[in-house]
Write a protein that holds these residues in place. Structure first.
Motif, PDB file in Angstrom:
ATOM      1  N   GLY A  55       0.795  -1.218   0.000  1.00  0.00           N
ATOM      2  CA  GLY A  55       0.000   0.000   0.000  1.00  0.00           C
ATOM      3  C   GLY A  55       0.827   1.268   0.000  1.00  0.00           C
ATOM      4  O   GLY A  55       0.301   2.350   0.278  1.00  0.00           O
ATOM      5  N   ALA A  56       2.113   1.190  -0.276  1.00  0.00           N
ATOM      6  CA  ALA A  56       2.960   2.381  -0.291  1.00  0.00           C
ATOM      7  C   ALA A  56       2.596   3.310  -1.448  1.00  0.00           C
ATOM      8  O   ALA A  56       2.668   4.535  -1.320  1.00  0.00           O
ATOM      9  N   PHE A  57       2.208   2.744  -2.588  1.00  0.00           N
ATOM     10  CA  PHE A  57       1.763   3.510  -3.744  1.00  0.00           C
ATOM     11  C   PHE A  57       0.911   2.611  -4.618  1.00  0.00           C
ATOM     12  O   PHE A  57       0.821   1.407  -4.385  1.00  0.00           O
ATOM     13  N   ASP A  58       0.277   3.201  -5.636  1.00  0.00           N
ATOM     14  CA  ASP A  58      -0.611   2.401  -6.484  1.00  0.00           C
ATOM     15  C   ASP A  58       0.118   1.852  -7.709  1.00  0.00           C
ATOM     16  O   ASP A  58       1.279   2.180  -7.955  1.00  0.00           O
ATOM     17  N   GLU A  59      -0.567   1.029  -8.474  1.00  0.00           N
ATOM     18  CA  GLU A  59       0.003   0.355  -9.644  1.00  0.00           C
ATOM     19  C   GLU A  59       0.464   1.354 -10.709  1.00  0.00           C
ATOM     20  O   GLU A  59       1.519   1.176 -11.323  1.00  0.00           O
ATOM     21  N   ALA A  60      -0.303   2.429 -10.917  1.00  0.00           N
ATOM     22  CA  ALA A  60       0.052   3.422 -11.932  1.00  0.00           C
ATOM     23  C   ALA A  60       1.361   4.127 -11.564  1.00  0.00           C
ATOM     24  O   ALA A  60       2.214   4.364 -12.426  1.00  0.00           O
ATOM     25  N   GLU A  61       1.524   4.460 -10.309  1.00  0.00           N
ATOM     26  CA  GLU A  61       2.753   5.126  -9.876  1.00  0.00           C
ATOM     27  C   GLU A  61       3.950   4.186 -10.001  1.00  0.00           C
ATOM     28  O   GLU A  61       5.046   4.602 -10.380  1.00  0.00           O
ATOM     29  N   ALA A  62       3.728   2.906  -9.693  1.00  0.00           N
ATOM     30  CA  ALA A  62       4.803   1.915  -9.826  1.00  0.00           C
ATOM     31  C   ALA A  62       5.232   1.800 -11.291  1.00  0.00           C
ATOM     32  O   ALA A  62       6.430   1.778 -11.602  1.00  0.00           O
ATOM     33  N   GLN A  63       4.255   1.754 -12.189  1.00  0.00           N
ATOM     34  CA  GLN A  63       4.561   1.656 -13.624  1.00  0.00           C
ATOM     35  C   GLN A  63       5.277   2.918 -14.100  1.00  0.00           C
ATOM     36  O   GLN A  63       6.205   2.844 -14.905  1.00  0.00           O
ATOM     37  N   LYS A  64       4.884   4.075 -13.578  1.00  0.00           N
ATOM     38  CA  LYS A  64       5.512   5.336 -13.948  1.00  0.00           C
ATOM     39  C   LYS A  64       6.984   5.344 -13.516  1.00  0.00           C
ATOM     40  O   LYS A  64       7.867   5.743 -14.285  1.00  0.00           O
ATOM     41  N   LYS A  65       7.265   4.874 -12.301  1.00  0.00           N
ATOM     42  CA  LYS A  65       8.643   4.799 -11.806  1.00  0.00           C
ATOM     43  C   LYS A  65       9.470   3.836 -12.661  1.00  0.00           C
ATOM     44  O   LYS A  65      10.617   4.119 -12.996  1.00  0.00           O
ATOM     45  N   PHE A  66       8.865   2.707 -12.999  1.00  0.00           N
ATOM     46  CA  PHE A  66       9.563   1.718 -13.811  1.00  0.00           C
ATOM     47  C   PHE A  66       9.871   2.272 -15.199  1.00  0.00           C
ATOM     48  O   PHE A  66      10.980   2.094 -15.721  1.00  0.00           O
ATOM     49  N   ASP A  67       8.908   2.934 -15.806  1.00  0.00           N
ATOM     50  CA  ASP A  67       9.117   3.505 -17.144  1.00  0.00           C
ATOM     51  C   ASP A  67      10.226   4.559 -17.136  1.00  0.00           C
ATOM     52  O   ASP A  67      11.041   4.617 -18.062  1.00  0.00           O
ATOM     53  N   ALA A  68      10.268   5.391 -16.084  1.00  0.00           N
ATOM     54  CA  ALA A  68      11.324   6.405 -15.977  1.00  0.00           C
ATOM     55  C   ALA A  68      12.686   5.727 -15.848  1.00  0.00           C
ATOM     56  O   ALA A  68      13.660   6.151 -16.480  1.00  0.00           O
ATOM     57  N   TRP A  69      12.761   4.672 -15.050  1.00  0.00           N
ATOM     58  CA  TRP A  69      14.023   3.937 -14.890  1.00  0.00           C
ATOM     59  C   TRP A  69      14.448   3.308 -16.212  1.00  0.00           C
ATOM     60  O   TRP A  69      15.609   3.379 -16.604  1.00  0.00           O
ATOM     61  N   LYS A  70      13.497   2.675 -16.913  1.00  0.00           N
ATOM     62  CA  LYS A  70      13.794   2.008 -18.186  1.00  0.00           C
ATOM     63  C   LYS A  70      14.272   3.019 -19.232  1.00  0.00           C
ATOM     64  O   LYS A  70      15.207   2.732 -19.998  1.00  0.00           O
ATOM     65  N   GLU A  71      13.647   4.183 -19.267  1.00  0.00           N
ATOM     66  CA  GLU A  71      14.048   5.216 -20.229  1.00  0.00           C
ATOM     67  C   GLU A  71      15.478   5.694 -19.951  1.00  0.00           C
ATOM     68  O   GLU A  71      16.274   5.861 -20.874  1.00  0.00           O
ATOM     69  N   ASN A  72      15.795   5.892 -18.681  1.00  0.00           N
ATOM     70  CA  ASN A  72      17.144   6.302 -18.290  1.00  0.00           C
ATOM     71  C   ASN A  72      18.162   5.231 -18.664  1.00  0.00           C
ATOM     72  O   ASN A  72      19.254   5.529 -19.152  1.00  0.00           O
ATOM     73  N   LYS A  73      17.802   3.975 -18.444  1.00  0.00           N
ATOM     74  CA  LYS A  73      18.689   2.856 -18.766  1.00  0.00           C
ATOM     75  C   LYS A  73      18.926   2.782 -20.279  1.00  0.00           C
ATOM     76  O   LYS A  73      20.045   2.592 -20.740  1.00  0.00           O
ATOM     77  N   GLN A  74      17.861   2.943 -21.048  1.00  0.00           N
ATOM     78  CA  GLN A  74      17.972   2.891 -22.510  1.00  0.00           C
ATOM     79  C   GLN A  74      18.839   4.030 -23.027  1.00  0.00           C
ATOM     80  O   GLN A  74      19.624   3.857 -23.962  1.00  0.00           O
ATOM     81  N   LYS A  75      18.717   5.193 -22.400  1.00  0.00           N
ATOM     82  CA  LYS A  75      19.536   6.347 -22.785  1.00  0.00           C
ATOM     83  C   LYS A  75      21.020   6.032 -22.581  1.00  0.00           C
ATOM     84  O   LYS A  75      21.856   6.360 -23.428  1.00  0.00           O
ATOM     85  N   GLY A  76      21.339   5.362 -21.485  1.00  0.00           N
ATOM     86  CA  GLY A  76      22.721   4.956 -21.222  1.00  0.00           C
ATOM     87  C   GLY A  76      23.237   3.990 -22.279  1.00  0.00           C
ATOM     88  O   GLY A  76      24.373   4.110 -22.748  1.00  0.00           O
ATOM     89  N   PHE A  77      22.410   3.016 -22.671  1.00  0.00           N
ATOM     90  CA  PHE A  77      22.803   2.057 -23.715  1.00  0.00           C
ATOM     91  C   PHE A  77      23.016   2.769 -25.045  1.00  0.00           C
ATOM     92  O   PHE A  77      23.952   2.466 -25.783  1.00  0.00           O
ATOM     93  N   ASP A  78      22.146   3.719 -25.365  1.00  0.00           N
ATOM     94  CA  ASP A  78      22.281   4.469 -26.617  1.00  0.00           C
ATOM     95  C   ASP A  78      23.578   5.279 -26.621  1.00  0.00           C
ATOM     96  O   ASP A  78      24.260   5.374 -27.649  1.00  0.00           O
ATOM     97  N   ASP A  79      23.920   5.856 -25.465  1.00  0.00           N
ATOM     98  CA  ASP A  79      25.171   6.613 -25.360  1.00  0.00           C
ATOM     99  C   ASP A  79      26.373   5.710 -25.608  1.00  0.00           C
ATOM    100  O   ASP A  79      27.320   6.109 -26.289  1.00  0.00           O
ATOM    101  N   ILE A  80      26.337   4.500 -25.061  1.00  0.00           N
ATOM    102  CA  ILE A  80      27.432   3.548 -25.267  1.00  0.00           C
ATOM    103  C   ILE A  80      27.566   3.209 -26.746  1.00  0.00           C
ATOM    104  O   ILE A  80      28.662   3.218 -27.302  1.00  0.00           O
ATOM    105  N   ARG A  81      26.453   2.900 -27.395  1.00  0.00           N
ATOM    106  CA  ARG A  81      26.481   2.549 -28.821  1.00  0.00           C
ATOM    107  C   ARG A  81      26.999   3.718 -29.662  1.00  0.00           C
ATOM    108  O   ARG A  81      27.785   3.532 -30.591  1.00  0.00           O
ATOM    109  N   GLU A  82      26.543   4.924 -29.327  1.00  0.00           N
ATOM    110  CA  GLU A  82      26.958   6.111 -30.067  1.00  0.00           C
ATOM    111  C   GLU A  82      28.458   6.360 -29.882  1.00  0.00           C
ATOM    112  O   GLU A  82      29.163   6.690 -30.841  1.00  0.00           O
ATOM    113  N   LYS A  83      28.940   6.194 -28.669  1.00  0.00           N
ATOM    114  CA  LYS A  83      30.354   6.387 -28.377  1.00  0.00           C
ATOM    115  C   LYS A  83      31.211   5.367 -29.131  1.00  0.00           C
ATOM    116  O   LYS A  83      32.249   5.721 -29.703  1.00  0.00           O
TER     117      LYS A  83
END
Length: 182
Positions: free
Chosen positions: A92-120
């Motif tokens: 009950g700390a937060f709802d499902e939508a907030e959990a998905q929002k946190k996960f999506d933000a983390w995934k986007e940040n992670k993907q950005k890091g992978f893209d930077d590696i590929r670009e480099k």
């Protein structure tokens, strides 16, 4: 039955390719397995993972124990983060939508890091090719310069030989012409 999430080797010698499988603890590495949930290719940079996220999350939540390598792969893909977020939703700390929002933000940040590696890596490869091309141009210029100097020396030697030959031919003619005048 104790289950384990492990890698199953494939590919050829010197080019390993792995399947991520659910197997009994007692089964050998490349033996019988319950379900294949993805693949792992360590030969690319960064390593390529194709994972059925929902099935991996299901097996982690039901208690399947991953090997160390698979645990790292699952963490990198966010399976353990999602398990943690789902635990927060259950408490009950937060709802499902907030959990998905946190996960999506983390995934986007992670993907950005992978893209930077590929670009480099692509930039480094392009710079290396450019430097190699420049070195080859310099080498070709020095070779062309040496060849031109050699040809010039040969032409000068040939011209000198021609001059000697014409001088030798002119000298006997001059000797023949001198007694005739006398």
């Amino acid at each position: 039955m104790a289950t384990r999430i492990r890698l199953q080797r494939g590919g050829r010698k010197g080019y390993a390719f792995y399947g991520i499988v659910i197997a009994d603890v007692r089964a050998p590495r490349d033996g019988k397995f319950t379900e294949k949930i993805g693949t792992f290719n360590p030969n690319t940079n960064p390593a390529t993972v194709d994972l059925n996220f929902d099935r991996a999350l299901y097996w982690v939540e039901t208690g399947a124990q991953p090997t160390d390598t698979v645990r790292n792969i699952l963490k990198r893909e966010g399976v353990y983060l999602m398990k943690h977020l789902r635990g927060g939703v259950k408490k009950g700390a937060f709802d499902e939508a907030e959990a998905q929002k946190k996960f999506d933000a983390w995934k986007e940040n992670k993907q950005k890091g992978f893209d930077d590696i590929r670009e480099k890596d692509a930039k480094a490869k392009k710079d290396a090719e450019k430097a190699e091309l420049e070195a080859e141009k310099k080498m070709n210029e020095s070779i062309a310069k040496k060849v031109a100097e050699k040809k010039a020396a040969e032409a000068a030697a040939k011209a000198e030989a021609e001059a000697e030959k014409t001088a030798e031919e002119a000298a006997p003619e001059a000797e023949e012409a001198a007694p005739a005048e006398a």
